[in-house]
Write an enzyme that holds these catalytic residues in place. Sequence first.
Site, PDB file in Angstrom:
ATOM      1  N   GLU A 198      25.964  12.395   9.321  1.00 55.82           N
ATOM      2  CA  GLU A 198      26.933  10.899  10.028  1.00 55.82           C
ATOM      3  C   GLU A 198      28.154  11.530  10.519  1.00 55.82           C
ATOM      4  O   GLU A 198      28.775  10.959  11.643  1.00 55.82           O
ATOM      5  CB  GLU A 198      26.440   9.734   9.180  1.00 55.82           C
ATOM      6  CG  GLU A 198      24.556   9.519   9.730  1.00 55.82           C
ATOM      7  CD  GLU A 198      23.793  10.208   9.042  1.00 55.82           C
ATOM      8  OE1 GLU A 198      24.466  11.092   7.961  1.00 55.82           O
ATOM      9  OE2 GLU A 198      22.739   9.885   8.940  1.00 55.82           O
ATOM     10  N   HIS A 234      18.443   0.327   1.662  1.00 57.43           N
ATOM     11  CA  HIS A 234      18.013   0.817   3.071  1.00 57.43           C
ATOM     12  C   HIS A 234      17.680  -0.523   4.005  1.00 57.43           C
ATOM     13  O   HIS A 234      17.424  -0.941   4.657  1.00 57.43           O
ATOM     14  CB  HIS A 234      16.942   1.727   3.277  1.00 57.43           C
ATOM     15  CG  HIS A 234      16.514   2.749   3.452  1.00 57.43           C
ATOM     16  ND1 HIS A 234      16.789   3.549   2.066  1.00 57.43           N
ATOM     17  CD2 HIS A 234      16.896   3.897   3.871  1.00 57.43           C
ATOM     18  CE1 HIS A 234      16.911   4.333   1.911  1.00 57.43           C
ATOM     19  NE2 HIS A 234      17.002   4.611   3.099  1.00 57.43           N
TER      20      HIS A 234
END
Lengths: 331, 387
Positions: A61, A130
């Site tokens: 990322e 998450h």
Amino acid sequence: FNSYNEEINALNQAMDEELERDERVFLMGEEVAQYDGAYKVSRGLWKKYGDKRIIDTPISEMGFAGIAVGSAMAGLRPICEFMTFNFSMQAIDQVINSAAKTYYMSAGLQSVPIVFRGPNGASAGVAAQHSQCFAAWYAHCPGLKVVSPWNSEDARGLLKAAIRDDNPVVFLENELMYGVPFEMSEESNSKDFVIPIGKAKIERQGTHVTLVSHSRYVGHCLDAAAVLAKEGIECEVINLRTIRPMDVDTIEGSVMKTNHLVTVEGGWPQFGVGAEICAKIMEGPAFNYLDAPVTRVTGVDIPMPYAKILEDNSVPQIKDIIFSVKKTLNV
Amino acid sequence: QGFFFSSVFESCAGAAVVMSARTYANFTNEATFEIKKSDIFKLDEGPATQVVMTRDEGLQYYRTMQTMRRMELKADQLYKQKIIRGFCHLYDGQEACAVGIEASINLSDHLITAYRAHGYTYTRGGTVKEIMAELTGRRSGIAKGKGGSMHMYCKNFYGGNGIVGAQVPLGAGVALACKYQGNNELCVCLYGDGAANQGQIFETYNMAALWKLPLIFICENNRYGMGTSVERAAASTDYFKRGEFIPGLRVDGMDVLCVREATKFAADHCRSGKGPILMELQTYRYHGHSMSDPGVSYRTREEIQEVRSKSDPISLLKDRMLSNNMASVEELKEIDVEVRKEIEDASQFATTDPEPPLEELCNHIFHNNPPLEVRGTNPWSKLKSVS
């Protein structure tokens, strides 16, 4: 053209049209190409546009977000997908320090036309790491625009606007909304249909209380409003559409009419979107029209638990909104 | 032909100096030099070791390096007078890197570096005046006074980046844009020995190699990441090998010709579609990490002095040119005088130019945007922002 469209299709079509319109636009992220997107948002795009325009990245990322920003500095118009915004924390330095601040630091020499998009906030059963909502974190920073669509028309118009915007835009989707069909207006057919960033929409007119929300919870507010209407309480429901820059004028105008304000969001209460709305209302003309303090309805101030019963009780439910409206109205 | 003239004038250098000062036709126009061989990694051959430098090239390298040197020393002075504030990371000692690199790329290529960036801002096209005015935070600064030492930009130069290592993925993004647009341009992406341990750099090695991006990674190894020597920071100090699957060169960064040849080699590699390449430039900074670091608690004054006397890039070039009759002492002195004047004028300008107007405070938040209102320090302070 089917006048009902699932949000995931609206997003897909918006990207398809923008890819076609401007060859500088491209999509990069994990699984966006050959997997058709982790949540299938980019289905069919790789088949149509190929490796050059739809790029699968390794699980890096920080690296690929930086690459996306660099490519925007050098003339391209990247759409950088985070599989969920939870993973954007790995890359947040590139979003803030490389993308958001550069136009200012360079006194206008270097612009960064980039869109960071992906699902944000709670899903179903994905637990604490998450499920975080990043609206408040990103909306804190000058130099970024932060957009949070609710329905399919929002998704289409705001994504097109974000891709055409010459500035860094954080586009917060919601996984639970992907499969939800919404009616689309006639005018949204057009390939040049854009919804202006920075303008909220009044989804339902009302007179007794203003409900302000973004993303999935706009739907919850409308559901709560339907129930409350049966008891004679008419709610005005505002869909923020953009978190930053926030359309405080629309909120103020509504509050000056209804005299009551309830904010609804999925994120945590402290330093959140609702907290900011409270502060803004206090600083403006609408404060003097309030008959009660502003009420914030938010996610519970805990990491998201896994068990269904716990998860269900960690986010605002329709009954919480109804309860809060009645408390605010003192009925 | 060049050698003949050279050997004739060598012997009468002392007597002939005053007369030959104005007759430049007596100088050697070009000479061949033997330069240090670069270490290679995952390559079959390295850059050339027999290189030609013309008189014009030499004079240009000399002038550019001297300008950078004097500019940095002036910045040191202004910082001590508190006319420059905040961070100030000086480049003196490393001039051969910036000049050598620029000698082998085009202005249409791209370059990005970290915060020790004043030299690169100059070689990429910024003027001394606008660089110094940016350091002093004035309205005529290259970023209108809004960026400062670490955030200077100009065409095809992407700064000036404050976050260690973040510029490396950015550089790969620029290279991706070059490949995407098919313009045969490349990107030079610089980082230091300290940054070399950043995870995002390894992520970038992977993606650059995977996608064969036209990217030259350059590690400017000046032996110290702030106060931490390379031996104390890295399990492997072979920075040119740390790209693992990316070919590498270790180059003498104090010799402008070594840097030039290595960059030429690297640029050819990239432009032929082979993908990225990594160059480690062994160099040295005379100043501490920044102006708040005297630079002697983690290294010895003897070490600094040794590099200055044996490996100074400007002295090396000067000796080469003089001993090959490519220039005279007078001529080089004249350049020094011109450079000093340019720096002095720029410094004058940078200290007298006004600070940016307060009306500018909130501008440049967004590009191509209608004007917006920005909240000031209190609710009644509503400020205006234009693109």
